[in-house]
Design a protein around this motif. Structure first.
Motif, PDB file in Angstrom:
ATOM      1  N   SER A  14      80.906 107.857  53.838  1.00 55.03           N
ATOM      2  CA  SER A  14      80.117 108.086  52.615  1.00 55.03           C
ATOM      3  C   SER A  14      78.721 108.589  52.969  1.00 55.03           C
ATOM      4  N   ALA A  15      78.108 107.975  53.982  1.00 49.72           N
ATOM      5  CA  ALA A  15      76.762 108.380  54.388  1.00 49.72           C
ATOM      6  C   ALA A  15      76.753 109.811  54.908  1.00 49.72           C
ATOM      7  N   LEU A  16      77.794 110.171  55.687  1.00 52.47           N
ATOM      8  CA  LEU A  16      77.882 111.538  56.215  1.00 52.47           C
ATOM      9  C   LEU A  16      78.063 112.553  55.092  1.00 52.47           C
ATOM     10  N   LEU A  17      78.927 112.193  54.106  1.00 54.22           N
ATOM     11  CA  LEU A  17      79.146 113.098  52.970  1.00 54.22           C
ATOM     12  C   LEU A  17      77.854 113.287  52.170  1.00 54.22           C
ATOM     13  N   ALA A  18      77.133 112.184  51.946  1.00 54.57           N
ATOM     14  CA  ALA A  18      75.869 112.268  51.194  1.00 54.57           C
ATOM     15  C   ALA A  18      74.849 113.112  51.959  1.00 54.57           C
ATOM     16  N   ALA A  19      74.766 112.896  53.274  1.00 52.09           N
ATOM     17  CA  ALA A  19      73.826 113.679  54.089  1.00 52.09           C
ATOM     18  C   ALA A  19      74.209 115.153  54.073  1.00 52.09           C
ATOM     19  N   GLY A  20      75.517 115.431  54.157  1.00 60.95           N
ATOM     20  CA  GLY A  20      75.991 116.816  54.130  1.00 60.95           C
ATOM     21  C   GLY A  20      75.686 117.478  52.794  1.00 60.95           C
ATOM     22  N   ALA A  21      75.881 116.726  51.711  1.00 57.84           N
ATOM     23  CA  ALA A  21      75.603 117.280  50.374  1.00 57.84           C
ATOM     24  C   ALA A  21      74.112 117.565  50.217  1.00 57.84           C
TER      25      ALA A  21
END
Lengths: 151, 65
Positions: A14-21
């Protein structure tokens, strides 16, 4: 109850997806042919190069088909479609006349990039594909899977 | 060739892509799922170099230059 390791992995994803977004939204705000665009695009490229060198095995073991999948051609349809796309791209690229009448993938991407949210979505997709490439190459020594089993 | 024909062929290719993706998701399909295709490419000694180079090129070409 969710095991602690799965819970931790879920948070990390989730953290990686949020950072990527967030990164994609920032990158989409830049304009091509400027230093900010170069930097925002260049950083993921350098990061992927570093990750690939650090995590991928020196001698990879190509993905093998499961015994019950032998004799099938799970990649053939994808290869054929890719070949048709490449040929069509070349036909349009080499055709005489305006780019408007002969739209290539690049010119369509340029048109898409004029819309902030669409550009952010495409950039996020590009980042996600890069992450998938690193992940799948890293799993080179994991047990092989059948083509239809792995998500 | 008119723009309409060009876009129509792109649209057909897009539909084919989605159709292939949907078929790969169906039970018992002999078509590899996209993630498996990426895994096959990322574990090939030469294919993985081409895959990484293609990813880098598309990003740079679409977003920077």
């Amino acid at each position: 109850m969710v095991p602690a390791t799965e819970h931790h992995a879920g948070w990390r994803t989730s953290a990686l997806l949020a950072a990527g977004a967030a990164y994609a939204l920032g990158a989409a705000a830049t304009t091509a042919f400027t230093l900010p665009a170069d930097v925002m695009t260049g950083l993921p490229i350098v990061a992927l190069a570093v990750l690939v060198v650090a995590r991928w095995p020196l001698r990879p073991r190509p993905l093998q088909l499961a015994p019950d999948a032998r004799g099938t051609h799970p990649y053939r349809a994808w290869g054929a479609l890719l070949a048709v796309i490449v040929v069509w791209e070349l036909v349009l690229y080499l055709a005489r006349g305006s780019r408007g009448a002969h739209p290539t993938l690049s010119s369509m991407a340029d048109a898409l990039d004029r819309h902030y949210i669409l550009k952010a979505l495409v950039f996020f997709g590009w980042l996600s594909l890069g992450a998938l490439i690193v992940l799948k190459g890293t799993q080179a020594n994991a047990p092989s899977s059948t083509p239809a089993e792995t998500p | 060739m008119s723009a309409a024909v060009s876009y129509a062929v792109w649209a057909l290719l897009g539909v084919a892509l989605l159709g292939l993706w949907a078929r790969s998701r169906s039970a018992g399909s002999t078509v590899a799922r996209p993630a498996v295709v990426v895994e096959r490419l990322a574990t090939g000694p030469l294919l993985r170099v081409a895959l990484v180079a293609w990813w880098m090129f598309t990003g740079w070409h679409f977003f920077a230059r």
